[in-house]
Design an enzyme around this catalytic site. Structure first.
Site, PDB file in Angstrom:
ATOM      1  N   GLU A   1      17.618  29.549 -28.871  1.00  0.00           N
ATOM      2  CA  GLU A   1      17.082  28.296 -28.360  1.00  0.00           C
ATOM      3  C   GLU A   1      16.432  27.449 -29.448  1.00  0.00           C
ATOM      4  O   GLU A   1      16.109  27.942 -30.532  1.00  0.00           O
ATOM      5  CB  GLU A   1      16.075  28.575 -27.253  1.00  0.00           C
ATOM      6  CG  GLU A   1      14.947  29.476 -27.671  1.00  0.00           C
ATOM      7  CD  GLU A   1      14.222  30.053 -26.457  1.00  0.00           C
ATOM      8  OE1 GLU A   1      13.208  29.460 -26.079  1.00  0.00           O
ATOM      9  OE2 GLU A   1      14.662  31.071 -25.914  1.00  0.00           O
TER      10      GLU A   1
ATOM     11  N   SER B   1       7.614  29.083 -40.698  1.00  0.00           N
ATOM     12  CA  SER B   1       6.487  29.861 -40.190  1.00  0.00           C
ATOM     13  C   SER B   1       6.791  31.353 -40.282  1.00  0.00           C
ATOM     14  O   SER B   1       7.842  31.813 -39.844  1.00  0.00           O
ATOM     15  CB  SER B   1       6.239  29.465 -38.727  1.00  0.00           C
ATOM     16  OG  SER B   1       5.245  30.283 -38.162  1.00  0.00           O
TER      17      SER B   1
ATOM     18  N   ASN C   1       0.852  29.611 -25.044  1.00  0.00           N
ATOM     19  CA  ASN C   1       1.817  29.356 -23.969  1.00  0.00           C
ATOM     20  C   ASN C   1       1.878  30.652 -23.173  1.00  0.00           C
ATOM     21  O   ASN C   1       2.311  31.676 -23.719  1.00  0.00           O
ATOM     22  CB  ASN C   1       3.206  29.113 -24.557  1.00  0.00           C
ATOM     23  CG  ASN C   1       3.463  27.660 -24.843  1.00  0.00           C
ATOM     24  OD1 ASN C   1       3.197  26.797 -24.014  1.00  0.00           O
ATOM     25  ND2 ASN C   1       3.990  27.391 -26.016  1.00  0.00           N
TER      26      ASN C   1
ATOM     27  N   CYS D   1       8.201  30.487 -27.662  1.00  0.00           N
ATOM     28  CA  CYS D   1       9.374  31.043 -28.284  1.00  0.00           C
ATOM     29  C   CYS D   1       9.971  32.188 -27.476  1.00  0.00           C
ATOM     30  O   CYS D   1       9.307  33.090 -27.048  1.00  0.00           O
ATOM     31  CB  CYS D   1       8.934  31.376 -29.657  1.00  0.00           C
ATOM     32  SG  CYS D   1       8.598  32.612 -30.650  1.00  0.00           S
TER      33      CYS D   1
HETATM   34  N1  SAH Z   1       8.160  34.579 -36.438  1.00  0.00           N
HETATM   35  C1  SAH Z   1       7.523  33.482 -37.019  1.00  0.00           C
HETATM   36  C2  SAH Z   1       8.060  32.154 -36.548  1.00  0.00           C
HETATM   37  C3  SAH Z   1       8.442  32.049 -35.112  1.00  0.00           C
HETATM   38  S1  SAH Z   1       7.115  32.099 -33.981  1.00  0.00           S
HETATM   39  C4  SAH Z   1       6.021  33.560 -36.816  1.00  0.00           C
HETATM   40  O1  SAH Z   1       5.568  34.398 -36.063  1.00  0.00           O
HETATM   41  O2  SAH Z   1       5.315  32.797 -37.464  1.00  0.00           O
HETATM   42  C5  SAH Z   1       6.392  30.494 -34.195  1.00  0.00           C
HETATM   43  C6  SAH Z   1       4.928  30.417 -33.801  1.00  0.00           C
HETATM   44  O3  SAH Z   1       4.803  30.525 -32.380  1.00  0.00           O
HETATM   45  C7  SAH Z   1       4.090  31.524 -34.399  1.00  0.00           C
HETATM   46  O4  SAH Z   1       2.886  31.029 -34.914  1.00  0.00           O
HETATM   47  C8  SAH Z   1       3.849  32.399 -33.210  1.00  0.00           C
HETATM   48  O5  SAH Z   1       2.736  33.209 -33.370  1.00  0.00           O
HETATM   49  C9  SAH Z   1       3.716  31.389 -32.099  1.00  0.00           C
HETATM   50  N2  SAH Z   1       3.844  31.943 -30.759  1.00  0.00           N
HETATM   51  C10 SAH Z   1       4.618  32.941 -30.335  1.00  0.00           C
HETATM   52  N3  SAH Z   1       4.453  33.161 -29.012  1.00  0.00           N
HETATM   53  C11 SAH Z   1       3.540  32.254 -28.597  1.00  0.00           C
HETATM   54  C12 SAH Z   1       2.943  31.965 -27.340  1.00  0.00           C
HETATM   55  N4  SAH Z   1       3.242  32.656 -26.257  1.00  0.00           N
HETATM   56  N5  SAH Z   1       2.050  30.948 -27.299  1.00  0.00           N
HETATM   57  C13 SAH Z   1       1.725  30.233 -28.393  1.00  0.00           C
HETATM   58  N6  SAH Z   1       2.258  30.456 -29.614  1.00  0.00           N
HETATM   59  C14 SAH Z   1       3.156  31.463 -29.708  1.00  0.00           C
HETATM   60 FE1  SF4 Z   2       6.995  35.379 -34.573  1.00  0.00          FE
HETATM   61 FE2  SF4 Z   2       7.283  36.251 -32.025  1.00  0.00          FE
HETATM   62 FE3  SF4 Z   2       8.441  37.555 -34.010  1.00  0.00          FE
HETATM   63 FE4  SF4 Z   2       5.812  37.639 -33.764  1.00  0.00          FE
HETATM   64  S1  SF4 Z   2       7.324  38.501 -32.319  1.00  0.00           S
HETATM   65  S2  SF4 Z   2       6.926  37.356 -35.650  1.00  0.00           S
HETATM   66  S3  SF4 Z   2       5.397  35.565 -33.025  1.00  0.00           S
HETATM   67  S4  SF4 Z   2       8.891  35.467 -33.348  1.00  0.00           S
END
Ligand code: SAH
Ligand code: SF4
Length: 356
Positions: free
Chosen positions: A94, A198, A297, A340
């Site tokens: 997505e 990120s 979220n 995500c």
């Molecule tokens: N894996 C990488 C990038 C994808 S996640 C990372 O973790 O940085 C992108 C961002 O969304 C990250 O900061 C992650 O912690 C955040 N994220 C994941 N699930 C979330 C949720 N339920 N609510 C808010 N932010 C969330």
């Molecule tokens: Fe980013 Fe979600 Fe993977 Fe954690 S589990 S590293 S927040 S994509």
């Protein structure tokens, strides 16, 4: 899920003009550059009408143009659009398109699922399925740009954030090649200063990336200022603790001149206390950085709750009073299963329900 590429055709998007030429060794060498240009506009083979018909047929029989197709899109508030994409092996990923005054932004995925296991995140619930290829990352950009009425020269996407599902640095080589491909001046040419990546904080890869000469905006998902709390939210912290993350962030700044953004998803009763704000200020002081606060979220598969808007505002105020550069990020996309991995899960549930 049904196999939709039974012949295992190679996707041409993601290859350079030279690589395309090499695959079509009996065609004149300029053909590779022509096809490369058409692919960057999002064209299918039958739309490449300046190519000979036989060549177009041969291409359709043997190759795939863009390995990413849009299955569904959902409109949210403020022009936000969430996309569900299908890959040639039937897997789903997505992305989110967010129109902004300072440039329309696409948030894209780097892996199918994720193996980092953060406890608040929907992407990691089923672990990692596989890495995305360069063509599959580029394909998301090209598909959305085309759907928005853009071409490679007249882009409708100005900025990219690698914040969809997946851990970009767990797919390091492909992600770095993708950055080169998407910023190619002959292609869609989205420059690195318009790209944010990120990471959950894979420090050895942060160092390697800093040394690689790439200069995107680096966001590190911190989410907690104490190791015990961070390890509970993000198991990766047991390998790369907060001290190492801060060192890596400083190194990134030293090498690239770009301040690092620390992402801090606020979760009610977990990381929104005054003690957390104080410790966060301590960690981020003394070098250029910025804290991006995001209200959680909510994900139905876990019990974490988002703090109120007021709690988030007072957390921000506390940080600011301690001298921290910080903002609260407007969480566009919530109304369309923005967090995500959530959209993909809902869609798969729907398919499974209708199949039973
Ligand atoms: N894996 C990488 C990038 C994808 S996640 C990372 O973790 O940085 C992108 C961002 O969304 C990250 O900061 C992650 O912690 C955040 N994220 C994941 N699930 C979330 C949720 N339920 N609510 C808010 N932010 C969330
Ligand atoms: Fe980013 Fe979600 Fe993977 Fe954690 S589990 S590293 S927040 S994509």
């Amino acid at each position: 899920m049904a196999e939709i590429n039974p012949k295992n055709k190679i996707a041409l998007l993601g290859l350079s003009a030279k690589e395309i030429s090499d695959l079509l060794s009996d065609c004149p060498s300029y053909c590779g550059a022509q096809i490369y240009g058409f692919l960057m506009d999002g064209k299918n083979f039958d739309e490449m009408t300046s190519l000979k018909k036989e060549l177009r047929l041969r291409l359709s029989e043997n190759f795939i143009a863009n390995p990413v197709t849009i299955v569904r899109s959902f409109k949210g508030k403020g022009g936000t659009k969430k996309y569900l994409f299908k890959l040639t092996d039937g897997n789903l990923i997505e992305g989110v398109y967010m129109p902004h005054d300072y440039g329309n932004t696409l948030c894209l995925s780097t892996q199918i699922g994720c193996r980092m296991g953060c406890t608040f995140c929907a992407s990691g619930l089923d672990g990692l399925v596989r890495n995305l290829t360069v063509g599959e990352m580029l394909g998301q950009v090209i598909a959305v740009n085309r759907e928005a009425g853009g071409t490679a020269k007249e882009r409708k996407i100005a900025k990219l954030v690698l914040m969809g599902s997946g851990e970009p640095f767990d797919n390091y080589d492909n992600v770095v090649s993708f950055l080169d491909a998407v910023s190619d001046e002959k292609g869609i040419n989205i420059g690195e200063r318009n790209i944010s990546l990120s990471t959950s904080g894979l420090c050895d890869k942060i160092i390697k990336f800093a040394d690689s000469g790439h200069k995107v905006t680096l966001s590190i998902s911190l989410h907690a200022p104490f190791d015990s709390l961070r390890s509970a939210l993000m198991p990766v912290n047991k390998v790369y603790g907060i001290d190492r993350i801060v060192e890596a962030a400083k190194y990134y700044f030293k090498k690239t001149g770009r301040r690092v953004i620390f992402e801090y998803t606020l979760i009610s009763g977990q990381n929104d206390s005054d003690a957390c704000a104080k410790q966060l200020a301590k960690i981020t002081s003394g070098f250029p950085s910025h804290v991006n606060i995001i209200r959680l979220n909510e994900v139905k598969e876990n019990n974490y709750r988002a703090p109120s808007v007021d709690t988030a505002a007072s957390f921000l105020q506390k940080l600011e009073s301690l001298g921290v550069s910080a903002t609260i990020r407007k969480s566009l996309g919530n109304d369309v299963e923005g967090a995500c991995g959530q959209l993909r899960r809902r869609y798969l549930e729907e398919i499974n329900e209708s199949a039973t």
